[in-house]
Write a protein that holds these residues in place. Structure first.
Motif, mmCIF file in Angstrom:
data_model
loop_
_atom_site.group_PDB
_atom_site.id
_atom_site.type_symbol
_atom_site.label_atom_id
_atom_site.label_comp_id
_atom_site.label_asym_id
_atom_site.label_seq_id
_atom_site.Cartn_x
_atom_site.Cartn_y
_atom_site.Cartn_z
ATOM 1 N N ASP A 75 -0.902 29.963 24.687
ATOM 2 C CA ASP A 75 0.535 29.678 24.633
ATOM 3 C C ASP A 75 0.788 28.234 25.068
ATOM 4 O OD1 ASP A 75 3.277 29.729 24.674
ATOM 5 O OD2 ASP A 75 3.441 31.004 26.458
ATOM 6 N N PHE A 76 0.584 27.284 24.144
ATOM 7 C CA PHE A 76 0.756 25.875 24.485
ATOM 8 C C PHE A 76 2.200 25.512 24.821
ATOM 9 C CE2 PHE A 76 -3.332 25.465 22.155
ATOM 10 C CZ PHE A 76 -4.049 24.843 23.154
ATOM 11 N N PRO A 77 3.209 25.951 24.035
ATOM 12 C CA PRO A 77 4.602 25.613 24.392
ATOM 13 C C PRO A 77 4.994 26.133 25.776
ATOM 14 C CG PRO A 77 4.486 26.403 22.138
ATOM 15 C CD PRO A 77 3.149 26.665 22.745
ATOM 16 N N GLY A 78 4.615 27.378 26.072
ATOM 17 C CA GLY A 78 4.929 27.940 27.384
ATOM 18 C C GLY A 78 4.234 27.194 28.499
ATOM 19 N N THR A 79 2.981 26.796 28.255
ATOM 20 C CA THR A 79 2.225 26.054 29.266
ATOM 21 C C THR A 79 2.891 24.721 29.586
ATOM 22 O OG1 THR A 79 0.133 27.048 28.544
ATOM 23 C CG2 THR A 79 -0.003 24.993 29.784
ATOM 24 N N ILE A 80 3.305 24.006 28.543
ATOM 25 C CA ILE A 80 3.942 22.702 28.741
ATOM 26 C C ILE A 80 5.265 22.847 29.489
ATOM 27 C CG2 ILE A 80 5.006 20.748 27.548
ATOM 28 C CD1 ILE A 80 2.871 21.169 25.331
ATOM 29 N N ALA A 81 6.088 23.841 29.087
ATOM 30 C CA ALA A 81 7.372 24.055 29.760
ATOM 31 C C ALA A 81 7.166 24.386 31.234
ATOM 32 C CB ALA A 81 8.139 25.179 29.068
ATOM 33 N N TRP A 82 6.184 25.238 31.520
ATOM 34 C CA TRP A 82 5.906 25.601 32.913
ATOM 35 C C TRP A 82 5.421 24.392 33.712
ATOM 36 C CZ3 TRP A 82 6.726 28.706 36.745
ATOM 37 C CH2 TRP A 82 5.827 28.780 37.805
ATOM 38 N N MET A 83 4.537 23.585 33.125
ATOM 39 C CA MET A 83 4.022 22.403 33.809
ATOM 40 C C MET A 83 5.148 21.442 34.171
ATOM 41 S SD MET A 83 0.550 21.622 31.605
ATOM 42 C CE MET A 83 0.205 20.100 32.479
ATOM 43 N N PHE A 122 12.535 25.506 33.236
ATOM 44 C CA PHE A 122 12.374 26.907 33.622
ATOM 45 C C PHE A 122 13.069 27.827 32.618
ATOM 46 C CE2 PHE A 122 11.341 25.730 38.146
ATOM 47 C CZ PHE A 122 10.155 26.438 38.205
ATOM 48 N N ILE A 123 14.277 27.446 32.225
ATOM 49 C CA ILE A 123 15.025 28.262 31.251
ATOM 50 C C ILE A 123 14.287 28.309 29.918
ATOM 51 C CG2 ILE A 123 17.165 28.402 29.914
ATOM 52 C CD1 ILE A 123 18.579 27.120 32.372
ATOM 53 N N VAL A 124 13.797 27.149 29.468
ATOM 54 C CA VAL A 124 13.039 27.087 28.216
ATOM 55 C C VAL A 124 11.787 27.952 28.310
ATOM 56 C CG1 VAL A 124 11.692 25.578 26.701
ATOM 57 C CG2 VAL A 124 13.927 24.830 27.559
ATOM 58 N N PHE A 125 11.112 27.893 29.457
ATOM 59 C CA PHE A 125 9.901 28.691 29.661
ATOM 60 C C PHE A 125 10.199 30.186 29.510
ATOM 61 C CE2 PHE A 125 7.284 31.118 32.740
ATOM 62 C CZ PHE A 125 6.046 30.957 32.139
ATOM 63 N N ILE A 126 11.271 30.645 30.139
ATOM 64 C CA ILE A 126 11.630 32.070 30.046
ATOM 65 C C ILE A 126 11.930 32.455 28.601
ATOM 66 C CG2 ILE A 126 13.311 33.814 30.741
ATOM 67 C CD1 ILE A 126 11.373 32.984 32.946
ATOM 68 N N ILE A 127 12.660 31.596 27.894
ATOM 69 C CA ILE A 127 12.992 31.886 26.492
ATOM 70 C C ILE A 127 11.726 31.955 25.641
ATOM 71 C CG2 ILE A 127 14.145 30.985 24.424
ATOM 72 C CD1 ILE A 127 16.269 29.776 26.311
ATOM 73 N N LEU A 128 10.828 30.997 25.841
ATOM 74 C CA LEU A 128 9.577 30.976 25.077
ATOM 75 C C LEU A 128 8.733 32.221 25.354
ATOM 76 C CD1 LEU A 128 8.558 27.227 25.523
ATOM 77 C CD2 LEU A 128 9.267 28.325 23.384
ATOM 78 N N GLU A 129 8.669 32.611 26.627
ATOM 79 C CA GLU A 129 7.858 33.782 26.974
ATOM 80 C C GLU A 129 8.486 35.064 26.445
ATOM 81 O OE1 GLU A 129 4.655 33.090 28.649
ATOM 82 O OE2 GLU A 129 5.599 31.424 27.592
ATOM 83 N N LYS A 130 9.796 35.081 26.378
ATOM 84 C CA LYS A 130 10.490 36.274 25.889
ATOM 85 C C LYS A 130 10.359 36.435 24.384
ATOM 86 C CE LYS A 130 14.973 38.620 26.125
ATOM 87 N NZ LYS A 130 16.372 38.549 26.638
ATOM 88 N N LYS A 131 10.387 35.322 23.655
ATOM 89 C CA LYS A 131 10.381 35.386 22.193
ATOM 90 C C LYS A 131 9.000 35.154 21.578
ATOM 91 C CE LYS A 131 15.215 34.042 21.562
ATOM 92 N NZ LYS A 131 16.169 33.129 20.866
ATOM 93 N N GLY A 132 8.065 34.615 22.362
ATOM 94 C CA GLY A 132 6.759 34.281 21.819
ATOM 95 C C GLY A 132 5.929 35.512 21.483
ATOM 96 N N THR A 133 5.077 35.385 20.487
ATOM 97 C CA THR A 133 4.198 36.497 20.094
ATOM 98 C C THR A 133 2.952 36.560 20.969
ATOM 99 O OG1 THR A 133 3.199 35.048 18.431
ATOM 100 C CG2 THR A 133 4.979 36.494 17.709
ATOM 101 N N HIS A 134 2.591 35.447 21.609
ATOM 102 C CA HIS A 134 1.420 35.416 22.484
ATOM 103 C C HIS A 134 1.775 34.728 23.803
ATOM 104 C CE1 HIS A 134 -1.090 36.682 19.093
ATOM 105 N NE2 HIS A 134 -0.505 35.748 18.374
ATOM 106 N N PRO A 135 2.691 35.284 24.581
ATOM 107 C CA PRO A 135 3.109 34.632 25.818
ATOM 108 C C PRO A 135 1.994 34.608 26.854
ATOM 109 C CG PRO A 135 3.983 36.859 25.730
ATOM 110 C CD PRO A 135 3.354 36.590 24.393
ATOM 111 N N MET A 136 1.912 33.507 27.599
ATOM 112 C CA MET A 136 0.895 33.458 28.648
ATOM 113 C C MET A 136 1.301 34.320 29.836
ATOM 114 S SD MET A 136 1.209 29.717 30.412
ATOM 115 C CE MET A 136 2.638 29.203 31.364
ATOM 116 N N LEU A 137 2.602 34.598 29.957
ATOM 117 C CA LEU A 137 3.097 35.481 31.013
ATOM 118 C C LEU A 137 3.973 36.549 30.377
ATOM 119 C CD1 LEU A 137 3.293 36.098 34.030
ATOM 120 C CD2 LEU A 137 5.303 34.609 34.121
ATOM 121 N N PRO A 138 3.389 37.703 29.993
ATOM 122 C CA PRO A 138 4.189 38.764 29.398
ATOM 123 C C PRO A 138 5.291 39.218 30.351
ATOM 124 C CG PRO A 138 1.842 39.202 29.136
ATOM 125 C CD PRO A 138 1.967 38.063 30.100
ATOM 126 N N LEU A 139 6.536 39.101 29.927
ATOM 127 C CA LEU A 139 7.652 39.373 30.839
ATOM 128 C C LEU A 139 7.788 40.843 31.182
ATOM 129 C CD1 LEU A 139 10.401 36.916 29.515
ATOM 130 C CD2 LEU A 139 8.728 36.588 31.334
#
Length: 450
Positions: free
Chosen positions: A196-204, A238-255
């Protein structure tokens, strides 16, 4: 106790020892590092937090890698990275290079820790009592290392200089690499997921800008554009990260992991323990050397009760968890944690060491009861195929909280002896209040069977 149990526990515990040792061994070297590089308080905070921050930022991604490519292979990568980065720290020619290599060390630690817990969970998930024993030994090894770090640092500095506190990691990492050759291969199928590259970048971005604002805020002032800009960017990320993890098909942190009240409260517990412990040990290192004027060696040995407290309670934790579940040990540990912090209220410019001995002993004893129970609860709450991700989530929260604790309390202690004493008092009062609030949540959210 089988040979495989001993081997798996020894190898994974070595990784935790190496990673945790570098959390605390550097604290005792801060005055010497400050002299070498003419560093101010914010630079010293970055020396500590670059490691903890990289640890926290990259942990989730590393946990995903463990689940995707196999815990054993990722574990080996972590050992290699950590050893190489430690050598880089030892040869650092300026503060900027030291901070950069500390961040690379954090990458190695972030890779080792979730994969080591995943190895334990994958091999012992079907044997809850054995898993509790393995986690207790794993935690005991790491806790002893973090408590022994100041002692080891004091000894090394007294006979050489601060650079050798990093060089000693290299042979440990080589040993770890060799020992992994005897680990059983992962028998679980690799998960069919992508990184999950987008989620990783947002979290970083989110966590780095937040910690950076806390550390640099006192120097630049909270009204400086860089500080409030960093806070805004952190919140948006942080908000972007939550959105990405919620909508992503392969989230690095399954909500869906957060649908469990017990999972959430255990994460909060990890944050509280690490935040106050890391931050308080940071300022206590300054207190012992800059206020009580202990030498590096004497200050290192002053932390000996921390090692004793961690070892005693961690080694007893497995039997206690198997007999009482996890809720009672956590509550008992939190009571001891709060009482230990209350004992630090006696700290002043003439406090004799014998008065500090008891709080230095009781605080880690409380943590040593609570942390293995917390870790066991987290691992038992997920499918073992997601054990790397679950352990990464826990340790991400813990490391992020540790970095935040150092940043906040370090900022409070930036100044003379009065500021350091004020920071200790602040830590004590807030820690006690938060601990008792968390005890209520633990009692309400963790079922009696836990």
């Amino acid at each position: 106790m089988s040979t495989s149990f001993r081997w798996i526990t020894a190898v994974t515990s070595l990784a935790f020892v190496v990673a945790q040792l570098d959390v605390s061994i550097v604290n005792i070297a801060l005055p010497e590092i400050a002299k070498t590089f003419k560093a101010d308080m914010s630079v010293l905070q970055w020396v500590i937090d670059a490691y903890a921050l990289a640890f926290a930022v990259l942990m989730l991604s590393a946990g995903n890698l463990s689940d995707l490519f196999g815990a054993r292979q990722v574990f080996q990568w972590g050992m290699l990275i950590f050893g190489a980065a430690s050598i880089g720290c030892g040869f650092a020619g300026n503060a900027g290079m030291l901070i950069a290599w500390r961040a690379v060390q954090g990458l190695g630690a972030a890779t080792m820790i979730p994969s080591s817990l995943a190895i334990l969970n994958q091999h012992f998930a079907h044997l809850p009592e054995i898993r509790a024993r393995a986690v207790g030994l794993w935690t005991a090894a790491g806790s002893a290392a973090i408590a022994a770090g100041p002692i080891a640092g004091g000894v090394i500095i007294s006979v050489s200089n601060w650079r050798y506190i990093f060089f000693v990691n290299a042979p440990l990492c080589i040993l770890g690499m060799l020992l992994t050759l005897g680990l059983p291969k992962n028998e679980l199928p690799e998960l069919k997921r992508k990184i999950d590259f987008p989620g990783t970048i947002a979290w970083m971005i989110a966590i780095t800008t937040l910690i950076g604002a806390i550390i640099e805020g006192p120097k630049l002032s909270i009204t400086h554009p860089l500080i409030y800009g960093a806070c805004i960017l952190s919140a948006i990320s942080f908000i972007v990260f939550i959105i990405l993890e919620k909508k992503g098909t392969h989230p690095m942190l399954p909500l869906y992991l957060f649908h469990s009240g017990s999972f959430n409260v255990l994460l909060l517990l990890g944050a509280l323990l690490n935040g106050f412990y890391y931050g308080t040990v940071f300022i206590l290192s300054l207190y012992l050397q800059n206020v009580l004027h202990y030498s590096s060696l004497t200050a290192g040995f002053a932390f000996l009760p921390l090692t004793i407290g961690f070892v005693i309670s961690n080694l007893a934790s497995a039997a206690i968890i198997n007999k009482f579940g996890i809720r009672k040990p956590i509550l008992a540990g939190l009571i001891m944690f709060a009482l230990g912090f209350a004992g630090l209220l006696i700290a002043n410019e003439q406090t004799p060491y014998w008065q500090l001995f008891l709080p230095f002993l009781v605080i880690p004893m409380g943590m040593g009861l609570a942390v293995p129970a917390m870790t066991t609860g987290i691992l038992s709450s997920v499918d073992k195929q997601l054990s790397g991700t679950a352990s990464a989530a826990l340790n991400t929260v813990r490391q992020a909280a540790g970095a935040t604790g150092v940043a906040i309390l370090g900022a409070a202690a930036a100044g003379d002896s009065t500021d350091i004493l004020h920071a200790i008092s602040l830590s004590v009062h807030v820690a006690i209040a938060c601990t008792f609030l968390l005890m209520v949540l633990i009692y309400l959210k963790l079922k009696a069977r836990y």
